[in-house]
Design an enzyme around this catalytic site. Structure first.
Site, PDB file in Angstrom:
ATOM      1  N   ILE A 124       0.835  -1.199   0.000  1.00 47.95           N
ATOM      2  CA  ILE A 124       0.000   0.000   0.000  1.00 47.95           C
ATOM      3  C   ILE A 124       0.873   1.253   0.000  1.00 47.95           C
ATOM      4  O   ILE A 124       1.884   1.321   0.706  1.00 47.95           O
ATOM      5  CB  ILE A 124      -0.943  -0.017   1.219  1.00 47.95           C
ATOM      6  CG1 ILE A 124      -1.874  -1.234   1.111  1.00 47.95           C
ATOM      7  CG2 ILE A 124      -1.752   1.269   1.327  1.00 47.95           C
ATOM      8  CD1 ILE A 124      -2.509  -1.625   2.411  1.00 47.95           C
ATOM      9  N   SER A 125       0.479   2.250  -0.781  1.00 47.14           N
ATOM     10  CA  SER A 125       1.178   3.515  -0.918  1.00 47.14           C
ATOM     11  C   SER A 125       2.587   3.248  -1.468  1.00 47.14           C
ATOM     12  O   SER A 125       2.709   2.634  -2.520  1.00 47.14           O
ATOM     13  CB  SER A 125       1.178   4.266   0.413  1.00 47.14           C
ATOM     14  OG  SER A 125       1.518   5.612   0.238  1.00 47.14           O
ATOM     15  N   LEU A 126       3.657   3.655  -0.790  1.00 47.39           N
ATOM     16  CA  LEU A 126       4.996   3.325  -1.291  1.00 47.39           C
ATOM     17  C   LEU A 126       5.207   1.813  -1.313  1.00 47.39           C
ATOM     18  O   LEU A 126       6.107   1.318  -1.990  1.00 47.39           O
ATOM     19  CB  LEU A 126       6.077   4.002  -0.440  1.00 47.39           C
ATOM     20  CG  LEU A 126       7.520   3.863  -0.952  1.00 47.39           C
ATOM     21  CD1 LEU A 126       7.684   4.462  -2.334  1.00 47.39           C
ATOM     22  CD2 LEU A 126       8.520   4.454   0.019  1.00 47.39           C
ATOM     23  N   GLY A 182       3.523   0.108  -3.000  1.00 47.28           N
ATOM     24  CA  GLY A 182       3.336  -0.169  -4.412  1.00 47.28           C
ATOM     25  C   GLY A 182       4.640  -0.219  -5.180  1.00 47.28           C
ATOM     26  O   GLY A 182       4.669  -0.642  -6.347  1.00 47.28           O
ATOM     27  N   ASP A 213      -0.581  -1.116  -4.776  1.00 46.09           N
ATOM     28  CA  ASP A 213      -1.721  -0.243  -4.456  1.00 46.09           C
ATOM     29  C   ASP A 213      -1.255   1.071  -3.846  1.00 46.09           C
ATOM     30  O   ASP A 213      -1.196   1.195  -2.626  1.00 46.09           O
ATOM     31  CB  ASP A 213      -2.635  -1.006  -3.485  1.00 46.09           C
ATOM     32  CG  ASP A 213      -3.920  -0.283  -3.153  1.00 46.09           C
ATOM     33  OD1 ASP A 213      -4.249   0.683  -3.844  1.00 46.09           O
ATOM     34  OD2 ASP A 213      -4.591  -0.689  -2.183  1.00 46.09           O
TER      35      ASP A 213
END
Length: 456
Positions: A273-275, A277, A296
């Site tokens: 999730i976030s970084l 990703g 994501d």
């Protein structure tokens, strides 16, 4: 390095558009009302309290926890109404005040024998303490960082101890230390089940991943969350900063998971999730035991964005390479640092990005932070991912405008791949679809269930 002087011409104009913590594999897959392509951002619903984009997004993020019962809308709006916009100290004071109130409420409920009410209050207090701590990283020695983070973790652990889902607090062997994690199980039977590993990114703590874990449990997965270098406890207590070669983090996490009798080692999914990703794809490229991957949102190359912004603004020569730029930043140029510090004084998002970046990378200056962050690249690596991969993006994601990073990751994948772009028609276009968990979980878990043999 001869390009240093030219690089600073447009720094102050461009710094506010440098992407922060995210970005986003055959034709796009669309969730309900999803855009076929990334479109212009829509208004952020949380701007009804804040006009400052960073404050509005973090409020939206906190309100979003209400989907899982880990915040409440009225409490969030009341707290936000007391905050002086753009003032980091005011943000801390008011969220901490709210967290203390519901920590005390939970203690009172527990003392009176009302375990469910206590659990619910503790979950909300954990969220509010975590929100309070968010903007404190400008001074890494500030004792409130560890103090407030500890209060958040303690409230969360008091909540899950009263909850009905079986779990373990685990320590994952990693180099000469351990990484903290939570292992959640569908039940206490010990039956081997598919595993979902969920990890956070640039600024998260794993307690924030609890809603993802509970959604996974409901769908029949056992779930492992963890924190690696630069994240949560690992940076705050162990003082271990981020590293770009995340495969050296994922490998021991999968080693630990695959060694458990309650894990089906042939069905292990990874969701970043976030970084995350970037981090999760980087790990999956080197880890054949990952059988499905969710980025994501997807991040392909941090340095590419920085260099492109400079060149498009005329602040860097067209023939400048990422290596040239990183080499210059490694000299810790005073002109770059002065420009960044000047921008930080006038823009909340720029201030937060660089303060948090220096904190999680253990960097002494903005230039040192950016030089280290430029190592985060999947160039020549994304092609090595072999498992089915879902890349997600939001049409109104201010951290990845126009989905440039998500599209780049998708374009470089050679595995089975899908690109899922969320529109903002019903508020799902924001970064990682925070504030729209219902749409987010439905679309992403349905994709994952199909690849993991969990459908039906």
């Amino acid at each position: 390095m001869k390009h240093g002087r030219a690089l600073t011409i447009t720094i102050t104009l461009l710094i506010t558009v440098l992407f922060a913590v995210s970005a986003g594999c055959t034709g796009p897959v669309q969730q309900p009302s999803a855009s076929p392509a990334v479109t212009a951002p829509a208004a952020d619903g949380s701007s009804l309290v804040f006009t400052d984009q960073e404050f509005a997004f973090e409020l939206r993020r906190t309100i979003g926890a209400s989907y899982a019962g880990e915040a409440d809308i009225g409490e969030c709006l009341a707290t936000a109404s007391r905050i002086q916009e753009g003032d980091f100290e005011s943000w801390y004071t008011e969220w901490n005040r709210t967290a203390d109130a519901f920590r005390a409420a939970g203690d009172g409920s527990l003392a009176a024998g009302h375990r469910v009410s206590a659990m619910e209050a503790y979950y909300r207090a954990a969220t509010y303490y975590r929100t309070a701590e968010f903007f404190l990283h400008g001074n890494p020695a500030d004792p409130r960082i560890v103090e407030t983070w500890s209060k958040s973790r303690d409230a969360f652990r008091d909540a899950i101890a009263l909850d009905v889902v079986p779990y373990e607090i685990v320590a994952i062997p990693y180099e000469n230390t351990t990484l903290p994690g939570y292992f959640y199980t569908v039940d206490d039977s010990g039956i081997s089940r598919p595993l979902l590993i969920v990890q956070t990114g640039f600024d998260g703590c794993q307690e924030e991943l609890h809603p993802y874990a509970m959604e996974g449990i409901r769908r029949g997965y056992n779930v492992l969350t963890f924190e690696g270098p630069g994240q949560g406890e690992v940076i705050r207590v162990q003082h271990i900063p981020f590293r770009a070669d995340w495969e050296n983090v994922i490998a021991p996490v999968v080693d630990y998971a695959a060694g458990r009798p309650d894990v089906d080692e042939d069905r292990i999914a990874l969701w970043g999730i976030s970084l995350g990703g970037y981090l999760a794809p980087r790990g999956a490229a080197y880890e054949p035991r990952i059988t499905a991957l969710v980025a994501d949102g997807g991040t392909y190359d941090v340095g590419q964005n920085l260099l492109q912004n400079l060149q498009e603004g005329g602040g860097a020569p067209a023939n400048l390479t990422e290596d040239d730029l990183q080499e210059w930043l490694q000299t810790d140029p005073a002109e770059f640092n002065d420009a960044i510090l000047g921008a930080m004084a006038h823009d909340t998002g720029t201030r937060w990005l660089n303060e948090n970046g220096m904190f999680v990378f253990s960097a002494a200056s903005p230039a040192e932070f950016w030089a280290k962050w430029m190592e985060f690249s999947l160039a020549g690596i994304a092609e090595e991912i072999r498992c089915p991969t879902l890349v997600c993006a939001g049409a109104a994601d201010h951290f990845d405008p126009d989905g440039v990073q998500a599209q780049a990751l998708y374009d470089h994948l050679t595995c089975e791949r899908d690109l899922m772009v969320f529109s903002d028609d019903y508020g799902a276009g924001s970064h990682c679809q925070l504030g729209a968990f219902a749409q987010s979980f439905a679309a992403k878990f349905d994709w994952l269930d199909d690849r993991m043999g969990m459908s039906g």
